[in-house]
Design a protein around this motif. Structure first.
Motif, PDB file in Angstrom:
ATOM      1  N   LEU A  68       2.754  10.685  -9.344  1.00 55.34           N
ATOM      2  CA  LEU A  68       1.901  10.974 -10.504  1.00 55.34           C
ATOM      3  C   LEU A  68       1.170  12.302 -10.335  1.00 55.34           C
ATOM      4  CD1 LEU A  68       0.468   7.398 -11.158  1.00 55.34           C
ATOM      5  CD2 LEU A  68       2.100   8.659 -12.593  1.00 55.34           C
ATOM      6  N   LEU A  69       0.675  12.567  -9.127  1.00 56.22           N
ATOM      7  CA  LEU A  69      -0.008  13.842  -8.881  1.00 56.22           C
ATOM      8  C   LEU A  69       0.948  15.017  -9.056  1.00 56.22           C
ATOM      9  CD1 LEU A  69      -2.295  12.942  -5.851  1.00 56.22           C
ATOM     10  CD2 LEU A  69      -2.996  13.431  -8.197  1.00 56.22           C
ATOM     11  N   ALA A  70       2.178  14.874  -8.568  1.00 55.42           N
ATOM     12  CA  ALA A  70       3.174  15.937  -8.738  1.00 55.42           C
ATOM     13  C   ALA A  70       3.463  16.169 -10.221  1.00 55.42           C
ATOM     14  CB  ALA A  70       4.453  15.583  -7.988  1.00 55.42           C
ATOM     15  N   SER A  71       3.540  15.091 -10.986  1.00 57.18           N
ATOM     16  CA  SER A  71       3.784  15.191 -12.422  1.00 57.18           C
ATOM     17  C   SER A  71       2.618  15.902 -13.126  1.00 57.18           C
ATOM     18  CB  SER A  71       3.980  13.795 -13.008  1.00 57.18           C
ATOM     19  OG  SER A  71       4.069  13.846 -14.399  1.00 57.18           O
ATOM     20  N   ILE A  72       1.405  15.580 -12.728  1.00 52.63           N
ATOM     21  CA  ILE A  72       0.223  16.223 -13.313  1.00 52.63           C
ATOM     22  C   ILE A  72       0.229  17.717 -13.001  1.00 52.63           C
ATOM     23  CG2 ILE A  72      -2.295  16.396 -13.136  1.00 52.63           C
ATOM     24  CD1 ILE A  72      -2.277  13.309 -12.728  1.00 52.63           C
ATOM     25  N   TYR A  77       0.818  -1.213   0.000  1.00 49.38           N
ATOM     26  CA  TYR A  77       0.000   0.000   0.000  1.00 49.38           C
ATOM     27  C   TYR A  77       0.858   1.272   0.000  1.00 49.38           C
ATOM     28  CZ  TYR A  77      -3.938   3.019   1.175  1.00 49.38           C
ATOM     29  OH  TYR A  77      -4.899   3.993   1.161  1.00 49.38           O
ATOM     30  N   ASP A  78       1.924   1.304   0.798  1.00 50.74           N
ATOM     31  CA  ASP A  78       2.780   2.492   0.851  1.00 50.74           C
ATOM     32  C   ASP A  78       3.460   2.763  -0.487  1.00 50.74           C
ATOM     33  OD1 ASP A  78       2.165   3.129   3.478  1.00 50.74           O
ATOM     34  OD2 ASP A  78       3.783   1.887   4.288  1.00 50.74           O
ATOM     35  N   GLU A  79       3.851   1.706  -1.192  1.00 51.57           N
ATOM     36  CA  GLU A  79       4.454   1.883  -2.513  1.00 51.57           C
ATOM     37  C   GLU A  79       3.444   2.481  -3.484  1.00 51.57           C
ATOM     38  OE1 GLU A  79       7.512  -1.328  -3.861  1.00 51.57           O
ATOM     39  OE2 GLU A  79       5.988  -2.339  -2.640  1.00 51.57           O
ATOM     40  N   ILE A  80       2.207   2.015  -3.392  1.00 49.70           N
ATOM     41  CA  ILE A  80       1.151   2.539  -4.263  1.00 49.70           C
ATOM     42  C   ILE A  80       0.917   4.016  -3.969  1.00 49.70           C
ATOM     43  CG2 ILE A  80      -1.308   2.388  -4.828  1.00 49.70           C
ATOM     44  CD1 ILE A  80      -1.027  -0.672  -4.290  1.00 49.70           C
ATOM     45  N   LEU A  81       0.852   4.372  -2.678  1.00 51.30           N
ATOM     46  CA  LEU A  81       0.643   5.775  -2.315  1.00 51.30           C
ATOM     47  C   LEU A  81       1.805   6.646  -2.783  1.00 51.30           C
ATOM     48  CD1 LEU A  81      -0.958   5.553   1.233  1.00 51.30           C
ATOM     49  CD2 LEU A  81      -2.075   5.970  -0.958  1.00 51.30           C
ATOM     50  N   ASP A  82       3.034   6.140  -2.703  1.00 50.64           N
ATOM     51  CA  ASP A  82       4.191   6.888  -3.206  1.00 50.64           C
ATOM     52  C   ASP A  82       4.069   7.117  -4.712  1.00 50.64           C
ATOM     53  OD1 ASP A  82       5.318   7.041  -0.686  1.00 50.64           O
ATOM     54  OD2 ASP A  82       6.702   5.359  -1.005  1.00 50.64           O
ATOM     55  N   LYS A  83       3.636   6.095  -5.423  1.00 47.93           N
ATOM     56  CA  LYS A  83       3.444   6.215  -6.866  1.00 47.93           C
ATOM     57  C   LYS A  83       2.371   7.256  -7.172  1.00 47.93           C
ATOM     58  CE  LYS A  83       3.793   4.691 -11.185  1.00 47.93           C
ATOM     59  NZ  LYS A  83       4.953   4.882 -12.002  1.00 47.93           N
TER      60      LYS A  83
END
Length: 81
Positions: A51-55, A41-47
């Motif tokens: 992605l949000l930062a990239s957007i 779950y933590d890896e998913i949240l990091d991803k």
């Protein structure tokens, strides 16, 4: 492994009912789509954070106009029709 087994082992992170099942029209041969991850779950949240930062960065640096030119879009659609 069945869906019930995945649920009992907390193997489903997010469940969406779509297609014929969402309308109550499923028949015995209706398919079920499963998407799984081998990440914790933590890896998913990091991803997600990345992605949000990239957007956000893309939004602030984009050369796209705030709104599309509706006249040009309509003309393009008429041409390709």
């Amino acid at each position: 492994m069945t869906i019930q087994e995945l649920k009992s082992q907390n193997g489903i992170l997010f469940e969406v009912i779509s297609g014929s099942r969402s309308f109550g029209l499923a028949i015995p041969t209706s398919d079920t789509d499963l998407k799984a991850s081998n990440k914790d779950y933590d890896e998913i949240l990091d991803k997600v954070d990345g992605l949000l930062a990239s957007i956000e960065k893309s939004y602030t640096t984009s050369a796209l106009p705030e709104r599309p030119d509706e006249r040009k879009a309509t003309q393009a659609l008429i041409r390709i029709r």
